[in-house]
Design an enzyme around this catalytic site. Sequence first.
Site, PDB file in Angstrom:
ATOM      1  N   HIS A 102       0.825  -1.213   0.000  1.00 38.58           N
ATOM      2  CA  HIS A 102       0.000   0.000   0.000  1.00 38.58           C
ATOM      3  C   HIS A 102       0.862   1.266   0.000  1.00 38.58           C
ATOM      4  CE1 HIS A 102      -4.180   0.720  -0.174  1.00 38.58           C
ATOM      5  NE2 HIS A 102      -4.454   0.954   1.089  1.00 38.58           N
ATOM      6  N   ASN A 149      -6.609   6.381   4.239  1.00 37.58           N
ATOM      7  CA  ASN A 149      -8.031   6.670   4.046  1.00 37.58           C
ATOM      8  C   ASN A 149      -8.392   8.135   4.222  1.00 37.58           C
ATOM      9  OD1 ASN A 149      -8.176   3.942   3.684  1.00 37.58           O
ATOM     10  ND2 ASN A 149      -9.471   3.529   5.440  1.00 37.58           N
TER      11      ASN A 149
END
Length: 198
Positions: free
Chosen positions: A21, A69
Amino acid sequence: MHEIYLIGLGNPGKKYYNSRHNIGFLLLEKLSKKYNSNFLLKDKLKSSCSEFQINNYTFRLFLPNTFMNNSGYAVRAIVDWYKVNLDQIFIIVDDKDLPLGKIRFRRKGSSGGHNGLKSIIEQLQSQNFKRIRIGIGSPPLIKGENNFNTISHVLGNISLEEKLILDKVFKRVIESLEHLNTKKEDHIINELNSFNQD
């Protein structure tokens, strides 16, 4: 002096440093190191920042410290502080829907299910920003189920075999970014989208 804003997406902290990620972080750290520029934390931008020149272009690099996020909050702060036009922004991001080592450069588009891109779109109220997506491959199926183990995959560490592939990808992307001042953007898009690490 032309200005280019490169924003790598990822999660801050040692726990996530080498995760799939964090492709955006890893690529921009490699680019910054090449030009002997260090990242410095700037709280007002919610990011660590690095800056250098290539010919008549100023490159500003950002690693948001908001966690993936909430990446949009950092991008919003950067846009507001520098009064940036969205066409000056390039987001570097992982993509589990692309095979490992594939690259996709798009001028605009949806989040494609990526929470970092989703946050940016929400905060900017626009999909009109460039993004360079780097494939990390699909997550494996959970044994005995029909569900994919997505979280473990994207937050899992990059293996040695994957690193060898991604090193070639990073080299190709960095070379293309370095030529933003000498090549037409369409040419760079075609170069990256047709890249084959084999």
